[in-house]
Design a protein around this motif. Structure first.
Motif, short mmCIF file in Angstrom:
data_model
loop_
_atom_site.label_atom_id
_atom_site.label_comp_id
_atom_site.label_asym_id
_atom_site.label_seq_id
_atom_site.Cartn_x
_atom_site.Cartn_y
_atom_site.Cartn_z
N ASP A 1 -9.98 -2.90 -16.45
CA ASP A 1 -9.10 -4.35 -17.27
C ASP A 1 -10.30 -4.80 -17.13
OD1 ASP A 1 -6.80 -2.10 -17.51
OD2 ASP A 1 -5.61 -3.33 -15.75
N TYR A 2 -10.84 -4.50 -16.92
CA TYR A 2 -11.76 -5.92 -17.44
C TYR A 2 -12.18 -5.99 -19.30
CZ TYR A 2 -13.58 -5.78 -12.38
OH TYR A 2 -13.60 -5.92 -11.26
N ASP A 3 -12.59 -6.73 -19.39
CA ASP A 3 -12.34 -7.46 -21.23
C ASP A 3 -13.55 -6.66 -21.18
OD1 ASP A 3 -9.75 -8.26 -20.58
OD2 ASP A 3 -11.05 -10.39 -21.22
N ASN A 4 -14.29 -6.88 -21.29
CA ASN A 4 -16.00 -6.25 -21.62
C ASN A 4 -16.88 -6.38 -20.32
OD1 ASN A 4 -17.37 -8.74 -21.30
ND2 ASN A 4 -16.22 -9.67 -24.07
N ILE A 5 -18.16 -6.08 -20.74
CA ILE A 5 -18.95 -5.70 -19.43
C ILE A 5 -19.44 -6.86 -18.93
CG2 ILE A 5 -21.14 -5.55 -21.27
CD1 ILE A 5 -21.13 -3.19 -18.49
N THR A 6 -19.76 -8.21 -19.94
CA THR A 6 -19.96 -9.42 -19.56
C THR A 6 -19.17 -9.88 -18.83
OG1 THR A 6 -21.12 -9.57 -21.65
CG2 THR A 6 -20.50 -11.65 -20.54
N SER A 7 -17.71 -10.08 -18.98
CA SER A 7 -16.90 -10.20 -17.81
C SER A 7 -16.52 -9.74 -16.51
CB SER A 7 -15.62 -10.30 -18.49
OG SER A 7 -14.73 -8.98 -18.63
N ALA A 8 -17.18 -8.23 -16.96
CA ALA A 8 -17.04 -7.48 -15.35
C ALA A 8 -18.20 -8.00 -14.29
CB ALA A 8 -17.50 -5.92 -15.58
N CYS A 9 -19.38 -8.40 -15.15
CA CYS A 9 -20.62 -8.33 -14.41
C CYS A 9 -20.55 -9.96 -14.00
CB CYS A 9 -22.41 -8.00 -15.07
SG CYS A 9 -22.18 -7.27 -16.00
N THR A 10 -19.66 -10.47 -14.11
CA THR A 10 -19.52 -11.95 -14.06
C THR A 10 -19.03 -12.51 -12.40
OG1 THR A 10 -17.17 -12.49 -14.64
CG2 THR A 10 -18.98 -12.62 -15.70
N TRP A 11 -18.66 -11.11 -11.75
CA TRP A 11 -17.41 -11.38 -10.53
C TRP A 11 -18.32 -10.79 -9.16
CZ3 TRP A 11 -11.84 -13.06 -10.84
CH2 TRP A 11 -11.68 -13.14 -11.82
N LYS A 12 -19.55 -10.46 -9.26
CA LYS A 12 -20.66 -11.11 -8.16
C LYS A 12 -20.08 -11.83 -6.91
CE LYS A 12 -23.90 -10.99 -10.96
NZ LYS A 12 -24.06 -10.13 -12.69
N ASP A 13 -19.91 -13.07 -7.02
CA ASP A 13 -19.35 -13.47 -6.04
C ASP A 13 -18.09 -14.01 -5.79
OD1 ASP A 13 -22.25 -14.34 -5.84
OD2 ASP A 13 -22.11 -15.76 -7.55
N ALA A 14 -17.04 -12.94 -6.19
CA ALA A 14 -16.02 -13.23 -5.59
C ALA A 14 -15.45 -13.16 -4.46
CB ALA A 14 -15.26 -12.38 -6.72
N THR A 15 -14.29 -13.81 -3.75
CA THR A 15 -14.29 -13.20 -2.78
C THR A 15 -13.95 -12.19 -2.08
OG1 THR A 15 -11.99 -14.82 -2.94
CG2 THR A 15 -13.73 -16.30 -2.27
N ASP A 16 -12.91 -11.32 -3.83
CA ASP A 16 -12.34 -10.07 -2.95
C ASP A 16 -13.75 -9.12 -3.40
OD1 ASP A 16 -11.24 -7.83 -3.62
OD2 ASP A 16 -8.80 -8.63 -4.06
N PRO A 17 -13.51 -8.70 -2.34
CA PRO A 17 -14.73 -7.49 -1.73
C PRO A 17 -14.81 -6.54 -2.72
CG PRO A 17 -13.08 -7.40 0.46
CD PRO A 17 -12.54 -8.40 -0.60
N VAL A 18 -13.76 -6.43 -3.27
CA VAL A 18 -13.92 -4.95 -4.54
C VAL A 18 -14.18 -5.29 -5.85
CG1 VAL A 18 -12.04 -3.87 -5.98
CG2 VAL A 18 -11.88 -3.87 -3.51
#
Length: 189
Positions: free
Chosen positions: A110-127
């Motif tokens: 459910d990521y919009d595109n590769i760019t949005s998928a790569c922006t979650w590296k610092d997310a608090t959710d470990p998954v």
């Protein structure tokens, strides 16, 4: 039968005789010697040879013989500069194939595109953070392969791939499509 119009020693493209030409109706029904008197000569066409457009150029030659035109084809190798120009012209197409592939791979989560998928590296959710790092590594691997494909094309080691051939050479992310929701029904057998 194809004909060529020859005017001022310039041979026109092979084509069917026109139905009407200048002020002559039913020109295409006239005898060959009459149409020749107006500069229209029968053309002996030949089939285009197969060639690799990333490494070769195809040129047509039309030659006037005794009251007839002969078509021949010549295949010549592109210079390194011409190959580079060719690659520059098809590079946007390769970029689109690359983007389409990467975007399709991350869409399973459910990521919009590769760019949005790569922006979650610092997310608090470990998954999400792990998925983002994985997507980032995948993107880097895809770009490396894409540059290898481009280099192989420009050096003549590989012909220009189709969309399917290009994508088949790219790495896969390996994220499986989501399982269908369990609706309590048993599978069909």
């Amino acid at each position: 039968m194809q004909y060529c119009l020859v005017q001022n020693d310039i041979i026109g493209r092979p084509q069917a005789l026109p139905r009407n030409w200048q002020n002559i109706s039913n020109f295409y029904l006239l005898a060959p010697e009459i149409v020749a008197s107006y500069g229209w000569y029968p053309c002996h066409t030949s089939e285009k040879p197969a060639y690799d457009e990333s490494a070769q150029r195809l040129t047509e030659a039309l030659t006037l013989g005794d009251a007839e035109v002969f078509q021949t084809w010549h295949v010549t190798d592109l210079t390194p500069e011409e190959r580079m120009q060719y690659l520059i012209s098809i590079r946007p197409q390769f970029k689109q194939y690359l983007d389409d592939h990467m975007n399709a791979e991350v869409a399973f989560r459910d990521y919009d595109n590769i760019t949005s998928a790569c922006t979650w590296k610092d997310a608090t959710d470990p998954v999400w953070a792990a998925e983002s790092r994985e997507a980032d590594q995948f993107r880097e691997a895809c770009y490396k392969v894409s540059y290898q494909i481009e280099n192989a094309v420009v050096t003549g080691q590989q012909s220009v791939p189709t969309r399917e051939q290009f994508i088949a050479q790219l790495p896969r992310l390996g994220w499986a499509p989501p399982a269908p929701p369990d609706n309590g029904n048993l599978p069909l057998s």
